[in-house]
Design an enzyme around this catalytic site. Structure first.
Site, PDB file in Angstrom:
ATOM      1  N   SER A  33     -88.739  86.493  83.534  1.00 22.79           N
ATOM      2  CA  SER A  33     -87.461  87.159  83.529  1.00 22.79           C
ATOM      3  C   SER A  33     -87.559  87.158  85.118  1.00 22.79           C
ATOM      4  CB  SER A  33     -87.833  88.618  83.122  1.00 22.79           C
ATOM      5  OG  SER A  33     -86.605  89.619  83.358  1.00 22.79           O
ATOM      6  N   CYS A  86     -89.341 100.774  79.850  1.00 22.37           N
ATOM      7  CA  CYS A  86     -88.755 100.348  78.526  1.00 22.37           C
ATOM      8  C   CYS A  86     -89.028 101.638  77.594  1.00 22.37           C
ATOM      9  CB  CYS A  86     -89.134  99.271  77.941  1.00 22.37           C
ATOM     10  SG  CYS A  86     -88.660  97.647  79.264  1.00 22.37           S
ATOM     11  N   GLY A 139     -86.819  88.435  79.435  1.00 17.53           N
ATOM     12  CA  GLY A 139     -88.144  88.396  79.004  1.00 17.53           C
ATOM     13  C   GLY A 139     -88.180  88.707  77.482  1.00 17.53           C
ATOM     14  N   SER A 140     -87.542  90.085  76.968  1.00 18.17           N
ATOM     15  CA  SER A 140     -87.689  90.330  75.546  1.00 18.17           C
ATOM     16  C   SER A 140     -87.113  89.435  74.737  1.00 18.17           C
ATOM     17  CB  SER A 140     -86.854  91.693  75.240  1.00 18.17           C
ATOM     18  OG  SER A 140     -87.657  92.659  76.205  1.00 18.17           O
ATOM     19  N   HIS A 154     -85.332  89.238  86.734  1.00 23.13           N
ATOM     20  CA  HIS A 154     -84.940  90.738  87.829  1.00 23.13           C
ATOM     21  C   HIS A 154     -86.140  91.365  88.309  1.00 23.13           C
ATOM     22  CE1 HIS A 154     -86.033  94.155  84.876  1.00 23.13           C
ATOM     23  NE2 HIS A 154     -85.810  93.005  83.837  1.00 23.13           N
TER      24      HIS A 154
END
Length: 393
Positions: free
Chosen positions: A200, A326, A72-73, A202
């Site tokens: 994402s 995060c 995702g990042s 996960h």
């Protein structure tokens, strides 16, 4: 410890057995490089293509509009940097919010240092943006609106379709970080006028290290990673074939069970919220009461530190978080909770519990039973709480 209870599904999810079973052959049997022309490579290329189709189905896009990334990042970085650099002639202005994930905020900060202009929209006490503020912030230099679908900390769901309509009306590109939304709410990129969407694996019971960016056909965007010709020359690097297969299987399962998944999570969430609010005083329920992630519960307990609470819960087998995983190494209060108007003192007492597919009613009741005495024990050590009890607040 007799109990081992995971309630941090927004941080990550376990890989489902069906997902793992689907992945295993692509480590040892169909292991070819999809760029190779021999059969080993062609077999790997074929499964990447069919996997792309399954992920596209979950967001109602075309398969050739889905590009695999490392997560995702990376998708957020690519969407924002890529669009701004490819559309310099149009302008240099980005509109986002104060409650985005750091993958978006730090990317915007990076571009600001390169000379781009950034507008950070305020949110109300529930974490919702004002559509009027959004429209007023648009200028003739605005290239991109980047607003998350569902907030990763407080769970608030933004009015994505209305945002998409405004962006389309003004000819502005619309990106949304949908990492928390995928597999938890219905997503339709066409109906919502979304131009770019970050995903994402996960977060939906797939493996870590694989994600995707939806890019609407016709959107001008520069590459983030240069190298080979993979992903139609837009994202270099040998494809993570087993990861892609796992992501696709997780997406397929999520799509097949979406309605039942949402119904179950909402039921357990409301049971947990009621249990907390009925049994503990001086608690604030954060985020929008109804327009939110179906499995997100975010509360602040006055007069205690969230870190102490997390450690105490861990001792009785309950895994939660104080906000985004995060930023768990930071001692600063959540930027999201501060943006909602909470004081530093109250924001420090935050707890995020996120429910998932493997959560049961018994799990929820166990949390309710254990939470009340832990909060009480931590509070009686607080001189401020003692003062409130003796003198009234």
């Amino acid at each position: 410890m007799t109990k081992k209870l995971y309630l941090d599904y927004s941080a990550t999810t376990p890989v489902k057995k069906e997902v793992l079973d689907a992945m295993i052959p692509y480590f040892t049997e169909v292991f070819g490089n999809p760029s190779s022309i021999h059969k080993f490579g062609r077999d790997a290329k074929a499964i990447v293509a069919s996997s792309r189709e399954k992920i596209a189905n979950l967001i109602n896009s075309r398969a050739d509009e889905v590009y695999f990334t490392g997560g995702g990042s990376e998708s957020d970085n690519w969407a924002i940097k890529g669009v701004m650099r490819a559309n310099k002639k149009k302008g240099n202005h980005i509109i986002t919010t104060k409650i985005e994930h750091h993958a978006v905020l730090h990317t915007c900060d990076y571009l600001y240092r390169e000379g781009y202009e950034i507008t950070y929209l305020d949110v109300d006490e529930y974490g919702m943006i004002s559509l009027e503020d959004l429209e007023n912030a648009i200028t003739d230099k605005t290239v991109l609106i980047s607003i998350m679908f569902i907030n990763n900390e407080v769970g608030t769901m933004e009015p994505i379709k209305e945002i998409g309509n405004i962006a389309r009306k003004h000819g502005v590109i619309f990106h949304t970080d949908a990492v928390q939304a995928l597999g938890n709410v219905k997503i339709d990129v066409d109906d919502f006028n979304i131009d770019l969407l970050s995903m994402s694996s996960h977060k939906i019971y797939g493996p870590k290290g694989i994600g995707a960016l939806y890019i609407r056909k016709g959107i001008k965007i520069h590459n983030l990673i240069e190298g080979g010709a993979q992903e139609k020359k837009r994202r270099a690097g040998t494809e993570n074939v087993a990861g892609i297969v796992g992501f696709a299987k997780a997406a397929e399962i999520a799509g097949e069970n979406l309605d039942a998944h949402i119904e179950k999570l909402v039921y357990l969430r409301e049971r947990l919220v009621k249990g907390i609010m009925d049994n503990i005083d001086y608690v604030k329920y954060n985020g929008h009461p109804t327009k939110r992630h179906p499995g997100n519960v975010n509360v602040c307990f006055e007069f205690i530190e969230g870190e102490s609470l997390l450690l105490s819960l861990d001792l009785v087998g309950i895994a939660g978080s104080s906000g985004s995983a995060c930023t768990s190494g930071s001692l600063d209060p959540s930027h999201v909770l501060l943006a909602l108007g909470l004081t530093h003192e109250i924001a420090h007492g935050s707890l995020r519990l996120t429910i998932g597919d493997f959560t049961t009613e018994e799990d929820v009741d166990y949390v309710i039973k254990e939470l009340q005495p832990i909060v009480h024990r931590l509070r009686i050590m607080s001189p401020l709480y003692d003062k409130v009890i003796k003198g009234g607040k």
